[in-house]
Design a protein around this motif. Sequence first.
Motif, PDB file in Angstrom:
ATOM      1  N   ARG A 122       0.861  -1.186   0.000  1.00  0.00           N
ATOM      2  CA  ARG A 122       0.000   0.000   0.000  1.00  0.00           C
ATOM      3  C   ARG A 122       0.888   1.224   0.000  1.00  0.00           C
ATOM      4  O   ARG A 122       1.774   1.375   0.841  1.00  0.00           O
ATOM      5  CB  ARG A 122      -0.918   0.023   1.217  1.00  0.00           C
ATOM      6  CG  ARG A 122      -1.657   1.360   1.373  1.00  0.00           C
ATOM      7  CD  ARG A 122      -2.762   1.294   2.366  1.00  0.00           C
ATOM      8  NE  ARG A 122      -3.963   0.814   1.662  1.00  0.00           N
ATOM      9  CZ  ARG A 122      -5.165   0.786   2.198  1.00  0.00           C
ATOM     10  NH1 ARG A 122      -5.362   1.172   3.437  1.00  0.00           N
ATOM     11  NH2 ARG A 122      -6.195   0.354   1.494  1.00  0.00           N
ATOM     12  N   ASN A 123       0.658   2.110  -0.952  1.00  0.00           N
ATOM     13  CA  ASN A 123       1.328   3.398  -1.002  1.00  0.00           C
ATOM     14  C   ASN A 123       0.277   4.454  -0.669  1.00  0.00           C
ATOM     15  O   ASN A 123      -0.767   4.520  -1.323  1.00  0.00           O
ATOM     16  CB  ASN A 123       1.918   3.634  -2.390  1.00  0.00           C
ATOM     17  CG  ASN A 123       2.809   4.849  -2.444  1.00  0.00           C
ATOM     18  OD1 ASN A 123       3.081   5.487  -1.429  1.00  0.00           O
ATOM     19  ND2 ASN A 123       3.274   5.182  -3.623  1.00  0.00           N
ATOM     20  N   VAL A 124       0.548   5.242   0.361  1.00  0.00           N
ATOM     21  CA  VAL A 124      -0.391   6.273   0.799  1.00  0.00           C
ATOM     22  C   VAL A 124       0.154   7.622   0.352  1.00  0.00           C
ATOM     23  O   VAL A 124       1.242   8.028   0.773  1.00  0.00           O
ATOM     24  CB  VAL A 124      -0.580   6.251   2.333  1.00  0.00           C
ATOM     25  CG1 VAL A 124      -1.652   7.243   2.745  1.00  0.00           C
ATOM     26  CG2 VAL A 124      -0.906   4.849   2.827  1.00  0.00           C
ATOM     27  N   LYS A 125      -0.586   8.295  -0.506  1.00  0.00           N
ATOM     28  CA  LYS A 125      -0.150   9.588  -1.040  1.00  0.00           C
ATOM     29  C   LYS A 125      -1.119  10.684  -0.605  1.00  0.00           C
ATOM     30  O   LYS A 125      -2.310  10.612  -0.903  1.00  0.00           O
ATOM     31  CB  LYS A 125      -0.102   9.537  -2.568  1.00  0.00           C
ATOM     32  CG  LYS A 125       0.940   8.596  -3.107  1.00  0.00           C
ATOM     33  CD  LYS A 125       0.947   8.662  -4.620  1.00  0.00           C
ATOM     34  CE  LYS A 125       2.113   7.866  -5.175  1.00  0.00           C
ATOM     35  NZ  LYS A 125       2.143   7.953  -6.638  1.00  0.00           N
ATOM     36  N   PRO A 126      -0.623  11.692   0.093  1.00  0.00           N
ATOM     37  CA  PRO A 126      -1.510  12.777   0.510  1.00  0.00           C
ATOM     38  C   PRO A 126      -1.942  13.629  -0.672  1.00  0.00           C
ATOM     39  O   PRO A 126      -1.215  13.776  -1.649  1.00  0.00           O
ATOM     40  CB  PRO A 126      -0.646  13.598   1.465  1.00  0.00           C
ATOM     41  CG  PRO A 126       0.757  13.310   1.050  1.00  0.00           C
ATOM     42  CD  PRO A 126       0.757  11.916   0.497  1.00  0.00           C
ATOM     43  N   ARG A 127      -3.148  14.142  -0.564  1.00  0.00           N
ATOM     44  CA  ARG A 127      -3.645  15.108  -1.549  1.00  0.00           C
ATOM     45  C   ARG A 127      -3.655  16.452  -0.846  1.00  0.00           C
ATOM     46  O   ARG A 127      -4.451  16.680   0.069  1.00  0.00           O
ATOM     47  CB  ARG A 127      -5.059  14.732  -1.987  1.00  0.00           C
ATOM     48  CG  ARG A 127      -5.159  13.467  -2.804  1.00  0.00           C
ATOM     49  CD  ARG A 127      -4.903  13.689  -4.241  1.00  0.00           C
ATOM     50  NE  ARG A 127      -5.855  14.704  -4.731  1.00  0.00           N
ATOM     51  CZ  ARG A 127      -5.765  15.276  -5.899  1.00  0.00           C
ATOM     52  NH1 ARG A 127      -4.799  14.983  -6.716  1.00  0.00           N
ATOM     53  NH2 ARG A 127      -6.641  16.181  -6.264  1.00  0.00           N
ATOM     54  N   ARG A 128      -2.745  17.322  -1.244  1.00  0.00           N
ATOM     55  CA  ARG A 128      -2.616  18.616  -0.573  1.00  0.00           C
ATOM     56  C   ARG A 128      -2.947  19.799  -1.476  1.00  0.00           C
ATOM     57  O   ARG A 128      -3.115  20.914  -1.004  1.00  0.00           O
ATOM     58  CB  ARG A 128      -1.198  18.756  -0.015  1.00  0.00           C
ATOM     59  CG  ARG A 128      -0.931  17.736   1.085  1.00  0.00           C
ATOM     60  CD  ARG A 128       0.398  17.978   1.763  1.00  0.00           C
ATOM     61  NE  ARG A 128       0.573  17.066   2.875  1.00  0.00           N
ATOM     62  CZ  ARG A 128       1.563  16.197   2.975  1.00  0.00           C
ATOM     63  NH1 ARG A 128       2.478  16.127   2.031  1.00  0.00           N
ATOM     64  NH2 ARG A 128       1.641  15.409   4.023  1.00  0.00           N
ATOM     65  N   THR A 129      -2.987  19.553  -2.765  1.00  0.00           N
ATOM     66  CA  THR A 129      -3.328  20.621  -3.698  1.00  0.00           C
ATOM     67  C   THR A 129      -4.340  20.084  -4.701  1.00  0.00           C
ATOM     68  O   THR A 129      -4.330  18.893  -5.026  1.00  0.00           O
ATOM     69  CB  THR A 129      -2.087  21.120  -4.465  1.00  0.00           C
ATOM     70  OG1 THR A 129      -1.489  20.031  -5.142  1.00  0.00           O
ATOM     71  CG2 THR A 129      -1.073  21.767  -3.531  1.00  0.00           C
ATOM     72  N   PRO A 130      -5.217  20.928  -5.190  1.00  0.00           N
ATOM     73  CA  PRO A 130      -6.207  20.467  -6.167  1.00  0.00           C
ATOM     74  C   PRO A 130      -5.584  20.276  -7.547  1.00  0.00           C
ATOM     75  O   PRO A 130      -4.552  20.849  -7.848  1.00  0.00           O
ATOM     76  CB  PRO A 130      -7.233  21.610  -6.184  1.00  0.00           C
ATOM     77  CG  PRO A 130      -6.498  22.810  -5.728  1.00  0.00           C
ATOM     78  CD  PRO A 130      -5.398  22.325  -4.818  1.00  0.00           C
TER      79      PRO A 130
END
Length: 133
Positions: A122-130
């Motif tokens: 599992r790779n968890v990637k944050p979404r910080r910009t639209p």
Amino acid sequence: MTLSADDRLAVHELIALHGHLMDAGEFDRMDELFTADVVYDVTAFGAGELRGHEAIKRAALALGDGNPVGHHVTNVWVTEDADGTVRALSKGLGVNADGSVGSVVYEDTLRRETAGWRIAHRNVKPRRTPLHP
């Protein structure tokens, strides 16, 4: 291998179970979610690759009250590569104790084991910009 409707449903339910078990602190049930040799990649959060159930448990306990009070998963998309590798892409929302919300993308590689489908990577990637064109 061609994924059946039952396989797809099992993968969706597996991904949904993650939030329930993590939010309840039921770390002794991680074998229901992950392969024994799971790699849980939280490099984007500065925590590197967590290998195995115990490493995931230790990281969650160390984060303590910094953990979200609720993990919510949506938009699950299951695919199968030409070589038979099964992948799932999903969106996650984490609701924090202060009411703030964070968004991530989960990139999962799954493996069918004797006990059923499990997340192997599992790779968890944050979404910080639209918008990421």
